[in-house]
Design a protein around this motif. Sequence first.
Motif, PDB file in Angstrom:
ATOM      1  N   LEU A 132      19.570  23.968 -42.804  1.00 14.61           N
ATOM      2  CA  LEU A 132      20.121  24.088 -44.166  1.00 14.61           C
ATOM      3  C   LEU A 132      21.502  23.446 -44.296  1.00 14.61           C
ATOM      4  O   LEU A 132      22.250  23.353 -43.323  1.00 14.61           O
ATOM      5  N   HIS A 133      21.834  23.087 -45.514  1.00 16.43           N
ATOM      6  CA  HIS A 133      23.181  22.593 -45.798  1.00 16.43           C
ATOM      7  C   HIS A 133      24.164  23.773 -45.824  1.00 16.43           C
ATOM      8  O   HIS A 133      23.816  24.860 -46.296  1.00 16.43           O
ATOM      9  N   THR A 134      25.379  23.533 -45.350  1.00 17.97           N
ATOM     10  CA  THR A 134      26.364  24.625 -45.296  1.00 17.97           C
ATOM     11  C   THR A 134      26.746  25.130 -46.694  1.00 17.97           C
ATOM     12  O   THR A 134      27.250  26.250 -46.812  1.00 17.97           O
ATOM     13  N   ASP A 135      26.503  24.353 -47.723  1.00 14.70           N
ATOM     14  CA  ASP A 135      26.749  24.854 -49.088  1.00 14.70           C
ATOM     15  C   ASP A 135      25.948  26.128 -49.362  1.00 14.70           C
ATOM     16  O   ASP A 135      26.363  26.954 -50.185  1.00 14.70           O
ATOM     17  N   THR A 136      24.813  26.282 -48.692  1.00 11.99           N
ATOM     18  CA  THR A 136      23.997  27.478 -48.931  1.00 11.99           C
ATOM     19  C   THR A 136      24.620  28.716 -48.290  1.00 11.99           C
ATOM     20  O   THR A 136      24.207  29.834 -48.582  1.00 11.99           O
ATOM     21  N   GLN A 137      25.618  28.523 -47.415  1.00 11.93           N
ATOM     22  CA  GLN A 137      26.345  29.689 -46.874  1.00 11.93           C
ATOM     23  C   GLN A 137      27.276  30.264 -47.927  1.00 11.93           C
ATOM     24  O   GLN A 137      27.490  31.465 -47.996  1.00 11.93           O
ATOM     25  N   ALA A 138      27.833  29.378 -48.749  1.00 12.60           N
ATOM     26  CA  ALA A 138      28.814  29.811 -49.745  1.00 12.60           C
ATOM     27  C   ALA A 138      28.130  30.301 -51.022  1.00 12.60           C
ATOM     28  O   ALA A 138      28.437  31.379 -51.529  1.00 12.60           O
ATOM     29  N   ASP A 139      27.192  29.525 -51.538  1.00 12.40           N
ATOM     30  CA  ASP A 139      26.555  29.878 -52.803  1.00 12.40           C
ATOM     31  C   ASP A 139      25.152  29.269 -52.826  1.00 12.40           C
ATOM     32  O   ASP A 139      24.929  28.183 -53.361  1.00 12.40           O
ATOM     33  N   ALA A 140      24.227  30.001 -52.233  1.00 13.45           N
ATOM     34  CA  ALA A 140      22.870  29.466 -52.048  1.00 13.45           C
ATOM     35  C   ALA A 140      22.190  29.202 -53.400  1.00 13.45           C
ATOM     36  O   ALA A 140      21.527  28.187 -53.576  1.00 13.45           O
ATOM     37  N   ASP A 141      22.366  30.112 -54.353  1.00 14.64           N
ATOM     38  CA  ASP A 141      21.684  29.948 -55.636  1.00 14.64           C
ATOM     39  C   ASP A 141      22.090  28.658 -56.319  1.00 14.64           C
ATOM     40  O   ASP A 141      21.261  27.942 -56.875  1.00 14.64           O
ATOM     41  N   ARG A 142      23.371  28.397 -56.238  1.00 15.98           N
ATOM     42  CA  ARG A 142      23.868  27.181 -56.895  1.00 15.98           C
ATOM     43  C   ARG A 142      23.314  25.937 -56.195  1.00 15.98           C
ATOM     44  O   ARG A 142      22.856  24.996 -56.838  1.00 15.98           O
ATOM     45  N   ARG A 143      23.334  25.956 -54.856  1.00 18.51           N
ATOM     46  CA  ARG A 143      22.869  24.798 -54.103  1.00 18.51           C
ATOM     47  C   ARG A 143      21.355  24.589 -54.282  1.00 18.51           C
ATOM     48  O   ARG A 143      20.880  23.468 -54.389  1.00 18.51           O
ATOM     49  N   LEU A 144      20.603  25.675 -54.302  1.00 18.02           N
ATOM     50  CA  LEU A 144      19.140  25.548 -54.343  1.00 18.02           C
ATOM     51  C   LEU A 144      18.594  25.289 -55.749  1.00 18.02           C
ATOM     52  O   LEU A 144      17.468  24.820 -55.897  1.00 18.02           O
ATOM     53  N   GLY A 145      19.378  25.619 -56.761  1.00 19.01           N
ATOM     54  CA  GLY A 145      18.899  25.364 -58.123  1.00 19.01           C
ATOM     55  C   GLY A 145      17.598  26.087 -58.403  1.00 19.01           C
ATOM     56  O   GLY A 145      17.464  27.284 -58.143  1.00 19.01           O
ATOM     57  N   ARG A 146      16.578  25.349 -58.842  1.00 19.61           N
ATOM     58  CA  ARG A 146      15.321  26.010 -59.243  1.00 19.61           C
ATOM     59  C   ARG A 146      14.577  26.603 -58.057  1.00 19.61           C
ATOM     60  O   ARG A 146      13.675  27.417 -58.226  1.00 19.61           O
ATOM     61  N   LEU A 147      14.915  26.195 -56.836  1.00 19.79           N
ATOM     62  CA  LEU A 147      14.262  26.785 -55.656  1.00 19.79           C
ATOM     63  C   LEU A 147      14.791  28.180 -55.348  1.00 19.79           C
ATOM     64  O   LEU A 147      14.166  28.939 -54.601  1.00 19.79           O
ATOM     65  N   ALA A 148      15.930  28.526 -55.932  1.00 19.53           N
ATOM     66  CA  ALA A 148      16.551  29.823 -55.641  1.00 19.53           C
ATOM     67  C   ALA A 148      15.640  30.978 -56.049  1.00 19.53           C
ATOM     68  O   ALA A 148      15.674  32.047 -55.440  1.00 19.53           O
ATOM     69  N   GLN A 149      14.792  30.749 -57.038  1.00 22.15           N
ATOM     70  CA  GLN A 149      13.901  31.832 -57.508  1.00 22.15           C
ATOM     71  C   GLN A 149      12.910  32.266 -56.423  1.00 22.15           C
ATOM     72  O   GLN A 149      12.408  33.384 -56.451  1.00 22.15           O
ATOM     73  N   PHE A 150      12.609  31.390 -55.453  1.00 20.52           N
ATOM     74  CA  PHE A 150      11.641  31.730 -54.405  1.00 20.52           C
ATOM     75  C   PHE A 150      12.304  32.136 -53.091  1.00 20.52           C
ATOM     76  O   PHE A 150      11.613  32.569 -52.168  1.00 20.52           O
ATOM     77  N   HIS A 151      13.598  31.886 -52.935  1.00 24.69           N
ATOM     78  CA  HIS A 151      14.210  32.028 -51.616  1.00 24.69           C
ATOM     79  C   HIS A 151      15.489  32.856 -51.644  1.00 24.69           C
ATOM     80  O   HIS A 151      16.347  32.634 -52.493  1.00 24.69           O
ATOM     81  N   THR A 152      15.607  33.793 -50.696  1.00 27.94           N
ATOM     82  CA  THR A 152      16.896  34.391 -50.412  1.00 27.94           C
ATOM     83  C   THR A 152      17.342  33.835 -49.063  1.00 27.94           C
ATOM     84  O   THR A 152      16.592  33.893 -48.080  1.00 27.94           O
TER      85      THR A 152
END
Length: 260
Positions: A50-70
């Motif tokens: 994963l990109h380290t941006d997902t450590q800080a704010d995963a929802d923002r980094r993942l965009g529409r994929l955030a709905q399926f992933h924690t």
Amino acid sequence: MTPTIYAFTCGWLTLPKAVLLEGETGSLTVPVPAYLIEHPKGRVLFDSGLHTDTQADADRRLGRLAQFHTVHFAAGEEIASRLRAIDVEPESIDLVINSHLHFDHCGGNEQLPNATLLVQRREWEAGHDAETIERVYYDPNDYDHGHRLRTIDGEHDVFGDASVVCIPTPGHTPGHQSLRVRTGSRDAGSGAQEVVLTGDACYLRRTLDNLHLPTIAYDREQMLDSLRRLRVLRDNGAMIITGHDPEMWKTVPQAPLPVT
Ligand SMILES: [Zn+2]
């Protein structure tokens, strides 16, 4: 010349089970693997997590994929730290072989500045086609960092000695590939061990045992075909390490121990 494989866990994801196994209910927390392959002729990484941006704010980094992933991804679990922990500088990685261009497989590419990317041509093209980006859920922020690029078509013997071979396993995405590695074995007397890192061509052991497809696939027939080819390798004695199986993962030694 015998390569050695090291496995890393670069975070975990919780997602609906149905995403992995069509028709199932509940959720599952799965590992995000990456592998170092030390070959006398070069240092290879198979997937980068994963990109380290997902450590800080995963929802923002993942965009529409955030709905399926924690995302469960702590500082120190990213690929650069995992490598440094076994005294491998991220800058010393020669080649990154991406199974495919999803966020949990190439998000760490940015941390490997000197590597050449080795990707199936079809996958790279799909990752740069607006319509397919939308359909397959790619994010060019994961892979467009100006790396040197080597695209391949089909099976590819990376070092010319049959020890590290990319094998096309499309279906999950248009140009998905798995990696076959011939290692020495810790088990004296048993000789070479063939290991196949499937990436998302096969999420779980059950995917292979029952040909149980996920809900979402780019091409279901291709995916079944790829699974059948992985079964042949398994039946011929290869150790199959699937993409996101938490149970199987407990049996895979983690770096600094070698996988076999
Ligand atoms: Zn994945």
